[in-house]
Design a protein around this motif. Structure first.
Motif, PDB file in Angstrom:
ATOM      1  N   LYS A   1      -3.507   4.864   2.241  1.00 47.62           N
ATOM      2  CA  LYS A   1      -3.357   4.858   0.751  1.00 47.62           C
ATOM      3  C   LYS A   1      -2.034   5.777   0.203  1.00 47.62           C
ATOM      4  O   LYS A   1      -1.390   5.486  -0.640  1.00 47.62           O
ATOM      5  CB  LYS A   1      -4.797   5.369  -0.019  1.00 47.62           C
ATOM      6  CG  LYS A   1      -4.738   5.008  -1.494  1.00 47.62           C
ATOM      7  CD  LYS A   1      -6.005   5.512  -2.180  1.00 47.62           C
ATOM      8  CE  LYS A   1      -5.607   5.762  -3.461  1.00 47.62           C
ATOM      9  NZ  LYS A   1      -6.871   6.252  -4.105  1.00 47.62           N
TER      10      LYS A   1
ATOM     11  N   LEU B   1       1.295   4.715   0.459  1.00 48.12           N
ATOM     12  CA  LEU B   1       1.857   3.671  -0.323  1.00 48.12           C
ATOM     13  C   LEU B   1       2.458   4.026  -1.537  1.00 48.12           C
ATOM     14  O   LEU B   1       2.358   5.194  -2.001  1.00 48.12           O
ATOM     15  CB  LEU B   1       0.544   2.503  -0.612  1.00 48.12           C
ATOM     16  CG  LEU B   1      -0.076   1.676   0.869  1.00 48.12           C
ATOM     17  CD1 LEU B   1      -1.392   1.110   0.297  1.00 48.12           C
ATOM     18  CD2 LEU B   1       0.787   0.832   1.064  1.00 48.12           C
ATOM     19  N   SER B   2       3.110   2.988  -2.275  1.00 48.18           N
ATOM     20  CA  SER B   2       3.636   3.108  -3.515  1.00 48.18           C
ATOM     21  C   SER B   2       2.734   3.281  -4.428  1.00 48.18           C
ATOM     22  O   SER B   2       1.407   2.825  -4.445  1.00 48.18           O
ATOM     23  CB  SER B   2       4.517   2.098  -4.086  1.00 48.18           C
ATOM     24  OG  SER B   2       3.794   1.191  -4.104  1.00 48.18           O
ATOM     25  N   LYS B   3       2.873   4.008  -5.886  1.00 52.63           N
ATOM     26  CA  LYS B   3       1.644   4.268  -6.837  1.00 52.63           C
ATOM     27  C   LYS B   3       1.091   2.870  -7.103  1.00 52.63           C
ATOM     28  O   LYS B   3      -0.007   3.016  -7.391  1.00 52.63           O
ATOM     29  CB  LYS B   3       2.247   4.845  -7.898  1.00 52.63           C
ATOM     30  CG  LYS B   3       1.294   5.930  -8.508  1.00 52.63           C
ATOM     31  CD  LYS B   3       1.935   7.001  -8.941  1.00 52.63           C
ATOM     32  CE  LYS B   3       0.396   8.010  -9.166  1.00 52.63           C
ATOM     33  NZ  LYS B   3       0.781   9.193  -9.260  1.00 52.63           N
ATOM     34  N   GLU B   4       1.979   1.900  -7.302  1.00 53.73           N
ATOM     35  CA  GLU B   4       1.543   0.689  -7.849  1.00 53.73           C
ATOM     36  C   GLU B   4       0.774  -0.112  -6.656  1.00 53.73           C
ATOM     37  O   GLU B   4      -0.571  -0.485  -7.302  1.00 53.73           O
ATOM     38  CB  GLU B   4       2.912  -0.279  -7.842  1.00 53.73           C
ATOM     39  CG  GLU B   4       2.467  -1.607  -8.683  1.00 53.73           C
ATOM     40  CD  GLU B   4       3.394  -2.502  -8.838  1.00 53.73           C
ATOM     41  OE1 GLU B   4       4.499  -2.534  -8.261  1.00 53.73           O
ATOM     42  OE2 GLU B   4       3.414  -3.482  -9.867  1.00 53.73           O
ATOM     43  N   LYS B   5       0.960   0.161  -5.512  1.00 53.82           N
ATOM     44  CA  LYS B   5      -0.054  -0.328  -4.468  1.00 53.82           C
ATOM     45  C   LYS B   5      -1.471   0.364  -4.046  1.00 53.82           C
ATOM     46  O   LYS B   5      -2.128   0.012  -3.681  1.00 53.82           O
ATOM     47  CB  LYS B   5       0.858  -0.915  -3.397  1.00 53.82           C
ATOM     48  CG  LYS B   5       1.888  -1.694  -3.653  1.00 53.82           C
ATOM     49  CD  LYS B   5       2.464  -2.449  -2.225  1.00 53.82           C
ATOM     50  CE  LYS B   5       3.454  -2.035  -1.596  1.00 53.82           C
ATOM     51  NZ  LYS B   5       3.954  -2.593  -0.364  1.00 53.82           N
ATOM     52  N   GLN B   6      -1.330   1.750  -4.329  1.00 53.41           N
ATOM     53  CA  GLN B   6      -2.621   2.399  -4.089  1.00 53.41           C
ATOM     54  C   GLN B   6      -3.662   1.932  -4.646  1.00 53.41           C
ATOM     55  O   GLN B   6      -4.841   1.883  -3.924  1.00 53.41           O
ATOM     56  CB  GLN B   6      -2.121   3.997  -4.510  1.00 53.41           C
ATOM     57  CG  GLN B   6      -1.325   4.594  -3.454  1.00 53.41           C
ATOM     58  CD  GLN B   6      -1.072   6.024  -3.875  1.00 53.41           C
ATOM     59  OE1 GLN B   6      -1.775   6.458  -4.990  1.00 53.41           O
ATOM     60  NE2 GLN B   6      -0.214   6.871  -3.129  1.00 53.41           N
TER      61      GLN B   6
ATOM     62  N   ASP C   1      -0.409  -4.564   4.527  1.00 51.99           N
ATOM     63  CA  ASP C   1       0.597  -4.845   3.414  1.00 51.99           C
ATOM     64  C   ASP C   1       0.155  -6.413   2.750  1.00 51.99           C
ATOM     65  O   ASP C   1      -0.093  -6.643   1.538  1.00 51.99           O
ATOM     66  CB  ASP C   1       1.932  -4.895   3.778  1.00 51.99           C
ATOM     67  CG  ASP C   1       2.428  -3.521   3.847  1.00 51.99           C
ATOM     68  OD1 ASP C   1       2.152  -2.605   3.204  1.00 51.99           O
ATOM     69  OD2 ASP C   1       3.195  -3.316   4.640  1.00 51.99           O
TER      70      ASP C   1
ATOM     71  N   THR D   1       2.489  -7.973 -12.613  1.00 49.47           N
ATOM     72  CA  THR D   1       2.425  -7.228 -11.311  1.00 49.47           C
ATOM     73  C   THR D   1       2.648  -8.211 -10.338  1.00 49.47           C
ATOM     74  O   THR D   1       3.177  -7.949  -9.192  1.00 49.47           O
ATOM     75  CB  THR D   1       0.835  -6.808 -11.548  1.00 49.47           C
ATOM     76  OG1 THR D   1       0.396  -6.099 -12.272  1.00 49.47           O
ATOM     77  CG2 THR D   1       0.520  -5.989  -9.947  1.00 49.47           C
TER      78      THR D   1
ATOM     79  N   GLU E   1       8.970  -8.155  -3.968  1.00 53.94           N
ATOM     80  CA  GLU E   1       8.899  -7.038  -3.049  1.00 53.94           C
ATOM     81  C   GLU E   1       8.536  -7.821  -1.630  1.00 53.94           C
ATOM     82  O   GLU E   1       9.142  -7.430  -0.638  1.00 53.94           O
ATOM     83  CB  GLU E   1       7.849  -6.182  -3.333  1.00 53.94           C
ATOM     84  CG  GLU E   1       7.894  -4.771  -2.700  1.00 53.94           C
ATOM     85  CD  GLU E   1       6.849  -3.975  -3.011  1.00 53.94           C
ATOM     86  OE1 GLU E   1       6.907  -3.467  -4.290  1.00 53.94           O
ATOM     87  OE2 GLU E   1       6.251  -3.432  -2.111  1.00 53.94           O
TER      88      GLU E   1
ATOM     89  N   GLN F   1      10.691  -8.325   1.979  1.00 54.28           N
ATOM     90  CA  GLN F   1      10.476  -7.794   3.465  1.00 54.28           C
ATOM     91  C   GLN F   1       9.997  -8.504   4.424  1.00 54.28           C
ATOM     92  O   GLN F   1      10.324  -8.510   5.627  1.00 54.28           O
ATOM     93  CB  GLN F   1       8.886  -7.106   2.960  1.00 54.28           C
ATOM     94  CG  GLN F   1       9.257  -5.487   2.328  1.00 54.28           C
ATOM     95  CD  GLN F   1       7.948  -5.030   1.913  1.00 54.28           C
ATOM     96  OE1 GLN F   1       6.552  -5.278   2.538  1.00 54.28           O
ATOM     97  NE2 GLN F   1       8.060  -3.923   1.038  1.00 54.28           N
TER      98      GLN F   1
END
Lengths: 142, 158
Positions: free
Chosen positions: A83, A86-91, B55, B70, B77, B81
């Motif tokens: 966690k 990860l980027s803030k959005e994905k956390q 991911d 979102t 994104e 990738q």
């Protein structure tokens, strides 16, 4: 020569060490022991060093295993490490995924449900009701 | 005499040092983390797949519940990738992009890309519709939770 007055032990026997020698010997043994333990602990730590990608691999494998196996694994530390990377959005989304798959804690289903809802609400997504969340845990659309 | 004494002390210190090393190794040992041994015995390719699946789990969860803003940014994104060597996943992502698009022309263009990536899917229209339906079933919120008109009609533009 008078043997009774001589400080030397009779030949063939070992003279017991004097108090000074004993102290020196004790100090040497203690020092050697401490150094040895230190080196041993350091060696042990070196051999158990984890690969930086290790937490990701383990979480990936646990996701493939799914519930209920993943729930019993106690991967809390790995969840926190993945966690954090990860980027803030994905956390927040990852937190939701982790709770949905029972990673990190082996809590009961009632508590897990509550945690799942809390994690979803934190994301401010349009739906966090039980029906929608069931899809995340593999329940699918009714 | 002094030198002999120092030698003896050094010898005992050395013996103590050597004997203490295994003791230290034993003391420092902690049980490995769960699944560590299992993942370390995998091939680099298998481990890369596991790392990627983390991911994908995040993107898939977003597809199920995230709002348009979102999901559209995450789709872009992930599309950037995912390598060309994984046409299956790219097809899924493009399908999702088509489903959230509200522009029929844009959808048509994306379906053309899908047909280029997965020709088998477009040989039979039912397969394409079925693949789209799978994604709409997963998605719990709009847009993207319904089949677009372009797929409901009789003819498919590709």
């Amino acid at each position: 020569m008078d043997g009774a007055t001589s400080p030397q032990a009779p030949s063939g026997t070992i003279a017991p060490p004097g108090p000074r020698k004993r102290r020196q010997l004790g100090l040497a043994l203690g020092l050697g022991l401490a150094l040895g333990v230190g080196v041993g602990v350091a060696l042990s730590a070196r051999t158990r060093q984890d690969d930086p990608m290790g937490p990701r691999w383990r979480i990936g494998l646990a996701l493939q295993m799914g519930r209920p196996t993943a729930t019993t694994l106690n991967l809390g530390e790995d969840v926190a490490q993945v966690k954090g990377a990860l980027s803030k959005e994905k956390q927040g989304i990852f937190e939701l995924v982790a709770v949905a798959h029972g990673l990190g804690s082996g809590e009961g289903s009632a508590q897990a449900k509550e945690q799942l809802e809390t994690a979803c609400r934190r994301l401010s997504w349009p739906r966090c009701d039980a029906e929608a969340l069931r899809a995340l845990t593999g329940g699918g659309k009714p | 005499m002094r030198a002999k004494n120092a030698k003896r002390i050094a010898l005992w210190a050395g013996i103590a040092f050597l004997l203490a090393i295994p003791l230290g190794v034993g003391l420092g040992r902690t049980p490995p983390r769960p699944l560590r041994l299992e993942t370390e015995s995998l091939t680099p390719g298998e481990r890369a797949t596991l790392a990627q699946s983390v991911d994908e789990a995040v993107y898939d969860a977003a597809w199920q519940l995230a709002p348009f803003g979102t999901i559209s940014s995450l789709l872009l994104e992930e599309l950037a990738q995912v390598p060309e060597t994984r046409p299956g996943r790219r097809t899924v992502l493009l399908m999702r992009a088509a489903l959230i698009s509200d522009n029929p022309e844009g959808q048509s263009a994306i379906f053309s890309q899908i047909c280029g990536l997965s020709p088998a899917l477009c040989e039979h229209r039912e397969l394409l519709v079925e693949a789209a339906r799978t994604e709409t079933k997963l998605r719990q919120v709009g847009p993207g939770n319904r089949l677009p008109l372009i797929l409901l009609g009789e003819h498919h533009h590709d």
